[in-house]
Motif scaffolding. Structure first.
Motif, PDB file in Angstrom:
ATOM      1  N   THR A  26      13.514  11.660  72.730  1.00  0.00           N
ATOM      2  CA  THR A  26      13.751  13.105  72.738  1.00  0.00           C
ATOM      3  C   THR A  26      12.476  13.887  72.449  1.00  0.00           C
ATOM      4  N   SER A  29      10.145  13.426  75.594  1.00  0.00           N
ATOM      5  CA  SER A  29      10.577  14.163  76.786  1.00  0.00           C
ATOM      6  C   SER A  29      10.448  15.671  76.590  1.00  0.00           C
ATOM      7  N   PHE A  35      12.334  18.325  78.922  1.00  0.00           N
ATOM      8  CA  PHE A  35      13.622  17.761  79.328  1.00  0.00           C
ATOM      9  C   PHE A  35      14.633  17.971  78.212  1.00  0.00           C
ATOM     10  N   PRO A  36      15.845  18.467  78.494  1.00  0.00           N
ATOM     11  CA  PRO A  36      16.466  18.646  79.807  1.00  0.00           C
ATOM     12  C   PRO A  36      16.340  20.053  80.390  1.00  0.00           C
ATOM     13  N   SER A  60       8.764   8.513  78.315  1.00  0.00           N
ATOM     14  CA  SER A  60       9.763   9.250  77.537  1.00  0.00           C
ATOM     15  C   SER A  60      11.143   9.146  78.167  1.00  0.00           C
ATOM     16  N   LEU A  61      11.222   9.347  79.473  1.00  0.00           N
ATOM     17  CA  LEU A  61      12.513   9.239  80.142  1.00  0.00           C
ATOM     18  C   LEU A  61      13.032   7.812  80.106  1.00  0.00           C
ATOM     19  N   LEU A  64      14.713   7.155  76.867  1.00  0.00           N
ATOM     20  CA  LEU A  64      16.076   7.678  76.811  1.00  0.00           C
ATOM     21  C   LEU A  64      17.049   6.776  77.569  1.00  0.00           C
ATOM     22  N   SER A 121      21.465  10.138  82.964  1.00  0.00           N
ATOM     23  CA  SER A 121      20.820  11.437  83.163  1.00  0.00           C
ATOM     24  C   SER A 121      19.299  11.340  83.196  1.00  0.00           C
ATOM     25  N   PRO A 122      18.643  10.691  82.226  1.00  0.00           N
ATOM     26  CA  PRO A 122      17.184  10.539  82.362  1.00  0.00           C
ATOM     27  C   PRO A 122      16.791   9.611  83.502  1.00  0.00           C
ATOM     28  N   GLY A 125      16.427  11.777  86.147  1.00  0.00           N
ATOM     29  CA  GLY A 125      15.142  12.442  85.957  1.00  0.00           C
ATOM     30  C   GLY A 125      13.989  11.622  86.505  1.00  0.00           C
ATOM     31  N   ALA A 151      23.097  14.895  80.347  1.00  0.00           N
ATOM     32  CA  ALA A 151      22.216  14.716  79.190  1.00  0.00           C
ATOM     33  C   ALA A 151      22.400  15.776  78.125  1.00  0.00           C
TER      34      ALA A 151
END
Length: 572
Positions: A26, A29, A35-36, A60-61, A64, A121-122, A125, A151
């Motif tokens: 978190t 990102s 993000f998000p 980072s993504l 997640l 969700s990531p 991304g 996310a």
């Protein structure tokens, strides 16, 4: 070691790993990609962030995604090996014979569903990265909205429910767990409001409520990974120190490390820093003091005179007499001769320019490669209209006499200075003189009759231009309103705007001058004046000066520089 003890140890390790992954993912990102919230922004923003730190974004993504997988595994393990104790609690509360199995199934289902949303969700991304970088528009908006819903809304709500099931099963860290679940719920509420605001016209958004939820979620969300880590630790005292450290670290990283996206346009979602500073300004008005009477004005002026000029390390300042107007020539970075920007600072026509305008002038100079002439025009009430406007004209004419052609000149102003930038150009047009190549007006005053709708609807949301300040500044410049307030050189909204150079108008959604700016933008389009009107979500009056800590301030300077570059061929 018994099977139960071994399972408990494995479970604790999984909680610990999950908590660390959540924090890393978190924070990373948010610091690299916003993000998000970037999923709601124009794709061009994401493209600039991805190319700026591609490896950081991917890591980072990916963190997640892995945390979502770990959450699913952990939920299945708890649901099978330890479902009895959770079920027993739920069974007693439900009073059913099947409470145990129901509790196990509920906890497992919530955790798996949350992990699925949190991981997919990531992952979407990651799939969007090449689309962002290659400016592929087909299907991007749908994918972005799916990823955002998973996310930022569904996952936090599912995680909050999952957390409460486990809190009822195990009293360890119960208070922290409840607070963490609250933080998750606030995160979902904040994100839902972000989505609503993104679908509404910026001037209709609920940005004060959004700022409150953003700050509350930012402070409460870290308590959830703190609870996860607490579940994996054996020492209670360590967890008591952990929670405030995570809150402080997460807030600092989210605000201090947030990058300023490039690209065109404005963001759909205010940054955490911008929301926090605006909310603090609303809560503590003394942080942005503006005079409301002549006594306060005199005190402010004395303080301003005592402050020594300060500039960034790469900037230089030379005092000049620009046709009888005391001015400062400010150059930052690599600049070239033969190009100049005339900057008319704000201050309600009554306050002298201080270090805030100097820093903004330096930033504009650095971004454009042009030096900036900061003009210290005469101030009201000692010198009411039209003194300030005539000083703007004098400074412009002086620049022309230095051999700078109008095609290499631009005029920039903020607040009252935005009014002067517009009226200076109108006076020059009326005199038949060559006009500058471009105009930029940030939060300009355009209608001194105060007929704009937002003077009423936003009066309680503008921390800078309060009713008392507006009365003092407008009365000072207009001799108490005894002159024609619809004079085009006083209120440019009522001018014939045809023939003006390309003009960039900028306003924040939280300022009473919003309708001044949007109405003028409409009239400019009707008159065929090239340019654009930008409304920045969640921003207060003259935010590049007022909230310099926010990414939106750096973004606004970049937008000004980009606009000038498109209209001044000699500006890099």
């Amino acid at each position: 070691m018994t099977d139960q003890a071994s399972a408990a140890q494995d479970e604790g390790a999984s909680f610990l790993v999950l908590g660390l992954l959540v924090i890393a993912g978190t924070v990373g990102s948010s610091a690299t990609l916003h993000f998000p919230e970037v999923l709601l922004d124009p794709p061009s923003f994401a493209a600039t962030l991805v190319t700026g730190d591609l490896i950081g974004v991917i890591l980072s993504l990916a963190g997640l995604v892995v945390s979502g997988f770990v959450l699913m595994v952990l939920s299945r393990r708890i649901g099978t090996a330890h479902g009895r104790s959770a079920g027993a609690v739920l069974g007693r509360s439900l009073g059913t014979a099947h409470g145990r199995s129901a509790g196990a199934v509920l906890g497992r289902s919530l955790g798996v569903a949350a992990g699925t949303c949190w991981g997919i969700s990531p992952l979407i991304g990651l799939l969007l990265i090449p689309l962002w970088m290659n400016d592929v528009g087909a299907g991007m908006s749908l994918l972005s909205w799916i990823a955002f819903a998973g996310a930022a809304v569904a996952a936090p709500l599912l995680l909050a429910s999952w957390t409460m099931v486990l809190v009822r099963r195990d009293p360890r860290g119960r208070v922290l767990g409840v607070l963490g679940a609250t933080g998750l719920s606030l995160t979902a509420a904040r994100s839902s409001l972000w989505a609503v605001n993104a679908m509404l016209p910026p001037e209709r958004g609920l940005y004060l409520t959004s700022a409150i939820l953003t700050v509350a979620a930012m402070l409460m969300f870290p308590l959830w990974p703190a609870w996860l880590i607490r579940k994996g630790m054996t020492r209670r005292r360590a967890s008591a120190v952990l929670a405030p450290l995570l809150v402080l670290g997460y807030a600092t990283a989210t605000i201090g490390l947030a990058p300023a996206p490039g690209g065109d346009g404005v963001p759909a979602v205010p940054s955490a820093a911008g929301s926090a500073v605006y909310l603090v300004a609303m809560t503590v008005p003394a942080l942005l003091p503006m005079p409301v009477n002549e006594t306060e004005l005199d005190a402010d002026r004395r303080r301003d005179l005592a402050i020594r000029p300060a500039l960034p390390a790469d900037a230089t300042m030379e005092r000049v007499d620009a046709g009888g107007v005391p001015s400062e020539r400010i150059c930052a970075g690599k600049t070239s001769a033969g190009r100049m920007i005339l900057y008319l600072p704000g201050g309600g026509f009554i306050q002298p320019a201080g270090n805030g305008p100097r820093w903004l002038a330096a930033a504009i100079s650095r971004e454009t490669g042009a030096c900036v002439l900061l003009a210290h025009y005469r101030l009201a009430p000692e010198h009411p209209y039209p003194a300030a406007m005539r000083d703007g004209v004098s400074a412009y004419r002086w620049l022309r006499l230095q051999g700078i052609p109008a095609s290499r000149l631009a005029i920039v102003g903020d607040s009252a200075g935005g009014n002067l930038a517009l009226t200076t150009a109108l006076f020059l047009r009326g005199s038949g003189e060559a006009l500058p190549a471009a105009l930029v007006a940030i939060s300009p005053v355009t209608d001194l009759t105060l007929r704009g709708e937002t003077f009423r609807t936003l009066s309680d949301r503008d921390p800078v231009l309060t009713p008392g300040t507006i009365k003092l500044t407008f009365d000072s410049y207009t001799r108490g309103g005894t002159i024609d307030l619809r004079d085009p050189l006083l209120s440019p909204l009522y001018a014939d705007l045809a023939g003006l150079p390309p003009t960039l108008l900028m306003a924040g959604t939280q300022e009473v001058l919003l309708s001044d700016v949007t109405r003028l933008g409409d009239r400019m389009r009707e008159a065929g004046v090239p340019g654009e009107t930008q409304v920045w979500p969640g921003m207060p009056h003259a935010w590049p000066l007022v909230v310099q800590e926010a990414p939106e301030s750096r973004m606004a300077v970049a937008r000004v520089a980009g606009f000038l570059a498109r209209n001044l061929p000699t500006v890099r």
